[in-house]
Design a protein around this motif. Structure first.
Motif, PDB file in Angstrom:
ATOM      1  N   CYS A   1      -2.759   9.833  -3.585  1.00 56.90           N
ATOM      2  CA  CYS A   1      -4.070   9.925  -2.929  1.00 56.90           C
ATOM      3  C   CYS A   1      -3.995   9.539  -1.465  1.00 56.90           C
ATOM      4  N   GLY A   2      -3.035   8.683  -1.117  1.00 56.38           N
ATOM      5  CA  GLY A   2      -2.864   8.297   0.285  1.00 56.38           C
ATOM      6  C   GLY A   2      -3.696   7.113   0.723  1.00 56.38           C
ATOM      7  N   SER A   3      -4.627   6.636  -0.110  1.00 53.64           N
ATOM      8  CA  SER A   3      -5.503   5.566   0.387  1.00 53.64           C
ATOM      9  C   SER A   3      -5.666   4.374  -0.553  1.00 53.64           C
ATOM     10  N   CYS A   4      -5.148   4.435  -1.770  1.00 53.44           N
ATOM     11  CA  CYS A   4      -5.327   3.329  -2.719  1.00 53.44           C
ATOM     12  C   CYS A   4      -4.357   2.186  -2.368  1.00 53.44           C
TER      13      CYS A   4
ATOM     14  N   GLN B   1      -4.292   7.527  -8.634  1.00 53.03           N
ATOM     15  CA  GLN B   1      -5.136   8.701  -8.384  1.00 53.03           C
ATOM     16  C   GLN B   1      -4.284   9.922  -8.032  1.00 53.03           C
TER      17      GLN B   1
ATOM     18  N   CYS C   1       0.845   5.779  -7.418  1.00 60.67           N
ATOM     19  CA  CYS C   1      -0.594   5.953  -7.166  1.00 60.67           C
ATOM     20  C   CYS C   1      -1.294   6.367  -8.460  1.00 60.67           C
TER      21      CYS C   1
ATOM     22  N   CYS D   1      -0.663   3.254  -2.572  1.00 57.54           N
ATOM     23  CA  CYS D   1      -0.279   4.148  -1.464  1.00 57.54           C
ATOM     24  C   CYS D   1      -0.132   3.359  -0.175  1.00 57.54           C
TER      25      CYS D   1
HETATM   26 ZN   LIG Z   1      -3.005   6.363  -4.001  1.00 53.59          ZN
END
Ligand SMILES: [Zn+2]
Ligand SMILES: [Zn+2]
Length: 362
Positions: free
Chosen positions: A96-99, A112, A110, A102
């Motif tokens: 997801c790049g933002s959790c 997500q 991740c 990540c």
């Molecule tokens: Zn993530």
């Protein structure tokens, strides 16, 4: 173009049942998504696990399988417009790049994450809808012998061993043993050799061993005719003769079989590193205390973070990893039979499903 109509694929309806052809609904990318027209999709043992061994997909069935995808972006959402008409490899695991995972640099875990053919319809199809995040751009002009469809195997069969080997900091002073010289191990051998390591390979298939010795392995050991004791002796001799100064063997299990896992574990010595790359749902019996006694490290990796894909692709484009001898193309229409053949070990190379000339209207 904003959406794709008339796409079709092959979906798993129930474990153990043959894949069924199906029409896909209109594929309309959200603002951060793209539709990729599939050039090729590799068949992975994870697909076999879903299709035949009762490993559950995260998305409910029916589901189009396939997570080893290359192709052309033919539709893109407004934030992904820069990808339109580009050739791409779709990472098998798209974080997801933002959790928190990540942001901590652990993108492969991740929660997500999106994995095509597991969290949503995958690449055994003419088209697939995926997030644009993490797509790996492929240059339009490719070296001879490399095509976009065979680059599909970079999505998993190349990048997963690449990441395992990267995490082990493998280098020119190391001796490595790759257990399993099949669809993943064959690439693992080449990656390890490209990094300068002395490479031994173990398999039970003479043809695979011969291929590995032509592409990076300095020692090939046949586990169908040599027991663990014999393998250990041969590896110890190889380490001595290699002249490498690295402390501890770096062993990578890439066969995804209980026998391969037992062999890999049995080879550990003082300060050794064990990377688990292959998957089997079956358990093995091990004396785990060997890790403690040898002060050894064992580690697995679930795929490869997208930011490592360009490095792996570069190894292919510069000829350090040969793909062609390790893959075979099959028409997408033969998906059910090809999956059966892979499950029955009747396919010797990594099978790639290739959709025919597209009849799809965009
Ligand atoms: Zn993530
Ligand atoms: Zn896979």
């Amino acid at each position: 173009m904003t959406s794709v109509n008339g796409a079709y694929g092959f979906r798993l309806v129930a474990p153990g049942a043959a894949l069924q052809p199906c029409e896909l609904p209109t594929l309309s990318p959200g603002s951060d998504e793209v539709v990729v027209q599939v050039a090729g999709c590799g068949v992975c043992h994870t697909d076999i696990g879903f299709a035949f061994d009762g490993v559950p997909t995260r998305h409910a069935l029916p589901l189009v399988l396939g997570h080893e995808i290359s192709g052309w972006v033919v539709a893109a959402g407004e934030n992904a417009a820069a990808w339109l008409r580009r050739s791409v490899i779709v990472p098998a695991v798209i974080p997801c790049g933002s959790c928190p995972a990540c942001r901590a640099g652990r993108a492969t875990i991740c929660r997500q994450q999106f994995m095509p053919g597991n969290d949503g319809d995958g690449g055994f199809a003419t088209h697939v809808l995926v997030p644009s995040r993490g797509l790996c751009a492929v240059p339009e002009s490719l070296p001879s012998g490399v095509t976009l469809e065979i680059l599909s195997v970079v999505a998993d069969a190349v990048t997963t061993p690449y990441e395992a080997i990267r995490r082990a900091n493998l280098g020119a002073e190391d001796v490595t043993v790759i257990v399993g010289a099949g669809g993943v191990g064959g690439f693992g051998v080449q990656i390890a050799a490209a990094l300068g390591a002395a490479v031994a390979v173990i398999d039970i298939d003479r043809e695979r061993l011969d291929l590995a010795t032509r592409h990076g392995a300095s020692l090939a050991l046949d586990a169908s005719t040599t027991d663990l004791k014999g393998l250990k002796t041969a590896v110890r001799t190889f380490v001595k003769e290699s002249g490498r100064k690295g402390i501890g063997l770096k062993v990578f299990e890439m066969s995804g079989t209980p026998a391969g896992q037992a062999t890999a574990f049995g080879l550990l010595d003082h300060g050794a590193y064990l990377g688990i790359v292959g998957f089997t749902p079956k358990p093995v019996e091990l004396r785990l205390s060997n890790l403690m006694a040898f002060d050894a490290t064992a580690r697995g990796n679930w795929g490869c973070p997208p930011d490592q894909y360009p490095g792996a692709l570069q190894m292919v484009l510069t000829g350090k990893i040969a793909l062609a001898p390790y893959v075979e193309l099959h028409p997408l229409e033969e998906a059910p039979a090809v999956l059966d053949a892979v499950a029955n070990h009747a396919v010797r190379r990594r099978a790639i499903l290739q959709p025919g000339p597209s009849i799809v209207k965009h």
